[in-house]
Design a protein around this motif. Structure first.
Motif, mmCIF file in Angstrom:
data_model
loop_
_atom_site.group_PDB
_atom_site.id
_atom_site.type_symbol
_atom_site.label_atom_id
_atom_site.label_comp_id
_atom_site.label_asym_id
_atom_site.label_seq_id
_atom_site.Cartn_x
_atom_site.Cartn_y
_atom_site.Cartn_z
ATOM 1 N N LEU A 213 -14.398 -1.571 -27.071
ATOM 2 C CA LEU A 213 -13.733 -0.447 -26.414
ATOM 3 C C LEU A 213 -13.517 0.715 -27.387
ATOM 4 N N GLN A 214 -13.081 0.407 -28.602
ATOM 5 C CA GLN A 214 -12.818 1.468 -29.575
ATOM 6 C C GLN A 214 -14.093 2.186 -29.989
ATOM 7 N N GLU A 215 -15.189 1.444 -30.125
ATOM 8 C CA GLU A 215 -16.449 2.091 -30.469
ATOM 9 C C GLU A 215 -16.870 3.078 -29.386
ATOM 10 N N VAL A 216 -16.672 2.695 -28.119
ATOM 11 C CA VAL A 216 -17.053 3.574 -27.011
ATOM 12 C C VAL A 216 -16.161 4.807 -26.965
ATOM 13 N N ILE A 217 -14.855 4.627 -27.104
ATOM 14 C CA ILE A 217 -13.936 5.765 -27.043
ATOM 15 C C ILE A 217 -14.165 6.708 -28.218
ATOM 16 N N HIS A 218 -14.469 6.145 -29.377
ATOM 17 C CA HIS A 218 -14.788 6.991 -30.530
ATOM 18 C C HIS A 218 -16.014 7.853 -30.242
ATOM 19 N N ALA A 219 -17.013 7.295 -29.590
ATOM 20 C CA ALA A 219 -18.213 8.062 -29.254
ATOM 21 C C ALA A 219 -17.944 9.112 -28.182
ATOM 22 N N LEU A 220 -16.897 8.916 -27.368
ATOM 23 C CA LEU A 220 -16.605 9.824 -26.253
ATOM 24 C C LEU A 220 -15.519 10.845 -26.573
ATOM 25 N N GLU A 221 -15.091 10.939 -27.809
ATOM 26 C CA GLU A 221 -13.993 11.851 -28.145
ATOM 27 C C GLU A 221 -14.300 13.290 -27.747
ATOM 28 N N ARG A 222 -15.482 13.755 -28.040
ATOM 29 C CA ARG A 222 -15.824 15.144 -27.705
ATOM 30 C C ARG A 222 -15.933 15.336 -26.199
ATOM 31 N N VAL A 223 -16.380 14.321 -25.494
ATOM 32 C CA VAL A 223 -16.476 14.415 -24.037
ATOM 33 C C VAL A 223 -15.087 14.514 -23.424
ATOM 34 N N MET A 532 -23.253 -5.540 -30.434
ATOM 35 C CA MET A 532 -22.205 -5.267 -31.423
ATOM 36 C C MET A 532 -22.360 -6.134 -32.671
ATOM 37 N N PRO A 533 -23.471 -6.022 -33.385
ATOM 38 C CA PRO A 533 -23.686 -6.888 -34.550
ATOM 39 C C PRO A 533 -22.881 -6.494 -35.780
ATOM 40 N N CYS A 534 -22.313 -5.284 -35.807
ATOM 41 C CA CYS A 534 -21.610 -4.798 -36.991
ATOM 42 C C CYS A 534 -20.110 -4.735 -36.744
ATOM 43 N N THR A 535 -19.347 -5.173 -37.718
ATOM 44 C CA THR A 535 -17.898 -5.007 -37.658
ATOM 45 C C THR A 535 -17.555 -3.528 -37.836
ATOM 46 N N PRO A 536 -16.335 -3.106 -37.456
ATOM 47 C CA PRO A 536 -15.973 -1.685 -37.642
ATOM 48 C C PRO A 536 -16.079 -1.235 -39.097
ATOM 49 N N GLU A 537 -15.701 -2.098 -40.024
ATOM 50 C CA GLU A 537 -15.811 -1.731 -41.440
ATOM 51 C C GLU A 537 -17.263 -1.546 -41.850
ATOM 52 N N ALA A 538 -18.152 -2.384 -41.322
ATOM 53 C CA ALA A 538 -19.578 -2.249 -41.619
ATOM 54 C C ALA A 538 -20.138 -0.955 -41.040
ATOM 55 N N VAL A 539 -19.685 -0.591 -39.854
ATOM 56 C CA VAL A 539 -20.135 0.667 -39.235
ATOM 57 C C VAL A 539 -19.765 1.851 -40.113
ATOM 58 N N ASP A 540 -18.558 1.834 -40.660
ATOM 59 C CA ASP A 540 -18.130 2.932 -41.538
ATOM 60 C C ASP A 540 -19.000 3.014 -42.791
ATOM 61 N N VAL A 541 -19.343 1.867 -43.368
ATOM 62 C CA VAL A 541 -20.197 1.860 -44.562
ATOM 63 C C VAL A 541 -21.577 2.436 -44.244
ATOM 64 N N ARG A 543 -22.410 4.446 -41.835
ATOM 65 C CA ARG A 543 -22.337 5.874 -41.496
ATOM 66 C C ARG A 543 -22.245 6.724 -42.764
ATOM 67 N N ARG A 544 -21.403 6.294 -43.708
ATOM 68 C CA ARG A 544 -21.262 7.064 -44.952
ATOM 69 C C ARG A 544 -22.554 7.061 -45.764
ATOM 70 N N ALA A 545 -23.358 6.005 -45.621
ATOM 71 C CA ALA A 545 -24.617 5.919 -46.362
ATOM 72 C C ALA A 545 -25.776 6.553 -45.604
ATOM 73 N N ASN A 546 -25.497 7.158 -44.445
ATOM 74 C CA ASN A 546 -26.521 7.824 -43.628
ATOM 75 C C ASN A 546 -27.624 6.875 -43.163
ATOM 76 N N VAL A 547 -27.241 5.628 -42.871
ATOM 77 C CA VAL A 547 -28.182 4.681 -42.275
ATOM 78 C C VAL A 547 -28.210 4.934 -40.766
ATOM 79 N N LEU A 548 -29.368 5.230 -40.239
ATOM 80 C CA LEU A 548 -29.496 5.541 -38.817
ATOM 81 C C LEU A 548 -29.415 4.244 -38.016
ATOM 82 N N VAL A 549 -28.506 4.202 -37.037
ATOM 83 C CA VAL A 549 -28.278 2.999 -36.238
ATOM 84 C C VAL A 549 -28.770 3.239 -34.817
ATOM 85 N N ALA A 550 -29.625 2.335 -34.335
ATOM 86 C CA ALA A 550 -30.069 2.346 -32.941
ATOM 87 C C ALA A 550 -29.206 1.360 -32.168
ATOM 88 N N PRO A 551 -28.348 1.817 -31.248
ATOM 89 C CA PRO A 551 -27.399 0.916 -30.581
ATOM 90 C C PRO A 551 -28.094 -0.040 -29.624
#
Length: 656
Positions: A213-223, A532-541, A543-551
């Motif tokens: 749920l948090q991953e989805v809401i984070h993606a929808l913040e601008r919407v 959802m293979p990545c934990t939230p902490e892994a997602v942050d890592v 993103r900061r490393a500019n690894v492109l993620v295909a959901p």
């Protein structure tokens, strides 16, 4: 009620319960004024037996030291001649024979392990942590021998005490709530934060669903910030339309009854009838069922078809079960679920622990109960219809999606090193298509570790891997045939040098340290094969490393497309090439929709979050539009402004 592992008992009165509480750890009170001594001495036919566990479980260090001290005391009390005689007899023992029957025990008695208690080596039951009782001295005098001990433990396993302990252990999975820390992502918008806060108050123990749920809401913040009316839409969307929880009684081959718990969640049907997987796994619970159905709702909305999302399953473990046991379980499972299924309601598909065999049993019982065969369950079938590439669709789609990403970078998969986790259907088909595109896949994994082949897999090696899995053998056996490969126990493949990663095992398989290893290994693209293979902490890592993620909701669309093509156009005899071209076209449309939605809300195409946010935004807008048309959306502003126009479909019947 769960009793301590050191003293398990069954009584019928409160007085008996008091007796149990007062009994020492090496006694079991069966009924009033009757006790059974559980003590066993060390085996006479092998003095080294006390030091070696059957299953590789190391005894506690303190217990081992205590045993060695006791041995030294005993030796010091013996005369020198007797000590020499005992050493001579020990030296004459046949170690090969000892090794043989030890290995035989480890294979046969998987529930047994050796530990030291009160300075004496004993064979324990791994379920209730008790050890077998002493038997009468047999004619040969070896009262504490391996045969006597194993016979005692076997008798213990058939006792009511052990069966009750096993029942309580299984029941504890449902009654005891394991506190899982829920990671709360920092949100820029207070409005988005209020949605998360409300959801946490409602379902504080559903860790998997809260994470999704948090991953989805984070993606929808601008919407949400651009249109506050979507807050109410999200509140309605985040509560499933229907959650079905039911018991599944079944009988094993020994005639013993078991009860598991079944789940089916219809998350949202505003776009159409539900489609979603069934998962049979011991850790399956309502939180996982809700998270999977939520992800499936977004995935189906991103597909070319108008479909709702659902998911479900059971905490039943199909491993080590016979075909007849699995058949009886599936039939019992369908006895309750069938009334909620149908082509215009919900059709299940394969997921973890559910394959061709299970889907065949489920469909057969559904057809028997429903009295018709209209529609069919989505999933690969061998002898009872199905399209030519339904089995391969999801795995192939992941590679198609990776190829689209690389094409925008003016690159291709050929020659790239790829790491793949998992060794199920999806992982194997990812390997196949990677090889076809000229890539170099080097890893697969299972629950015990991972296998790496520096030379890369080819079609012959994949066939060998399938044979290993079909025979329920370990991936470790692969390295016995191919010398350049190696199997690592209790490890993950994310520290291997790679360009592209395909996690295809389970949710949260990549944690923060794994993400760091991936970045340090040179990974630039991660294509999610599992939900959802990545934990939230892994997602942050990442993103900061500019690894492109295909959901996964975008990369896994091919599975949805193949299922609907098979269901709606099953009379067409397509060649594999024609079917694959349709999958590629559907994947291209999905990729373009995700990118367009991302750019419409200000995300750069090169951003590592572009595909993740774009896929969620596109799915949500599709669902929200349908909910508004059907009268789901209810805001004070619209209600006061033009109530008659907003309620143009107020008489429309909405299935709940």
């Amino acid at each position: 009620m769960l009793l301590p592992s050191g003293a398990l008992g069954m009584t019928s009165t409160m007085d008996d319960m008091n007796l149990i509480q007062q009994a020492p750890s090496h006694h079991i009170v069966v009924r009033e004024l009757e006790e059974i001594d559980l003590e066993i001495g060390t085996g006479d036919d092998d003095p080294t037996f006390a030091h070696n566990p059957l299953l590789g479980i190391q005894p506690q260090e303190s217990s081992t030291e205590e045993l060695s001290e006791n041995k030294q005391v005993m030796d010091s009390q013996l005369p020198n001649e007797e000590q020499d005689l005992s050493r001579t007899q020990s030296a004459k023992r046949k170690k090969k024979v000892v090794k043989r029957w030890r290995e035989e025990w480890a294979d046969t008695y998987k529930w047994a392990y050796v530990d030291v208690k009160d300075g004496t080596a004993r064979i324990f039951c791994s379920v209730c942590k008790e050890y077998g009782r002493k038997h009468r001295r047999n004619p040969y005098g070896n009262e504490g021998s391996r045969n006597m001990q194993m016979s005692a433990l076997e008798e213990h396993n058939n006792s009511l005490l052990h069966k009750e302990a096993l029942r309580l252990q299984q029941a504890s999975k449902e009654t005891i709530i394991v506190d899982k820390p829920i990671y709360v992502k920092a949100l820029m918008s207070k409005t988005a934060g209020s949605i998360v806060e409300a959801a946490l108050k409602r379902d504080p123990h559903e860790a998997e669903f809260m994470q999704s749920l948090q991953e989805v809401i984070h993606a929808l913040e601008r919407v949400i910030s651009k249109n506050s009316s979507y807050v109410n839409t999200m509140e309605r969307l985040l509560e499933p339309e229907r959650m079905i929880i039911f018991r599944v009684p079944w009988m094993d081959d020994k005639g013993e009854a078991h009860v598991n718990r079944g789940y089916r969640v219809h998350f949202n049907q505003s776009l159409g009838p539900c489609r979603g997987g069934l998962r049979f796994h011991p850790v399956m619970n309502l939180s996982i069922a809700k998270f999977l159905s939520f992800e499936q709702t977004l995935k189906n909305a991103l597909s070319p078809y108008r479909l709702g999302g659902s998911s479900g399953g059971s905490d039943f473990d199909p491993k080590d079960k016979s075909d007849s046991e699995i058949m009886r379980f599936c039939q019992s499972f369908m006895n309750e679920l069938y009334r909620y299924l149908g082509p215009d309601k919900d059709l299940p598909s394969e997921e973890m622990g559910v394959g061709t065999r299970e889907m065949g049993y489920l469909y057969g019982q559904y057809r028997h109960l429903a009295g018709h065969s209209q529609g069919s369950f989505t999933g690969p079938r061998v002898n009872w219809s199905g399209s030519s590439l339904r089995t391969e669709a999801t795995g192939y789609g992941l590679v198609f999606f990776a190829q689209l990403i690389l094409a925008d970078m003016n690159k291709e998969l050929k020659g790239l090193r790829c790491v793949v986790s998992g060794s199920g259907k999806i992982a194997m088909h990812v390997l196949e298509k990677l090889i076809a595109y000229g890539a170099l896949p080097i890893t697969v994994s299972d629950s015990k570790g991972y296998l790496v082949d520096e030379d890369g897999f080819d079609f012959i090696k994949i066939s060998f891997l399938r044979d290993i899995k079909a025979q329920l053998r370990s991936l470790r056996d692969y390295s016995k045939t191919y010398a350049r490969s190696k199997y690592y126990d209790d490890a993950k493949p994310w520290n291997e040098r790679c360009d592209v990663a395909f996690p295809c095992a389970s949710q949260n398989e990549i944690d923060q340290s794994d993400a760091i290893n991936l970045v340090n290994s040179g990974c630039r693209i991660l294509v999610e094969g599992s939900n959802m293979p990545c934990t939230p902490e892994a997602v942050d890592v990442l993103r900061r490393a500019n690894v492109l993620v295909a959901p996964s909701i975008a990369a896994g669309v091919c599975g949805v497309v193949a299922g609907e093509l098979e269901l709606k156009e099953c009379n067409l005899n397509w060649s594999p090439e024609d079917f694959e071209s349709k999958l590629q076209e559907a994947m291209k449309q999905t990729y373009q929709r995700a990118l367009k939605a991302a750019t419409d809300f200000g995300y750069q195409k090169e951003s590592p979050e572009a595909l993740v946010h774009g896929a969620v935004i596109s799915s949500f807008l599709t669902i929200a539009s349908s909910m508004a048309d059907q009268g789901f959306l209810c805001t004070t502003e619209r209600d006061a402004g033009n109530k008659n126009q907003w309620c143009r479909n107020k008489n429309q019947s909405v299935t709940r």
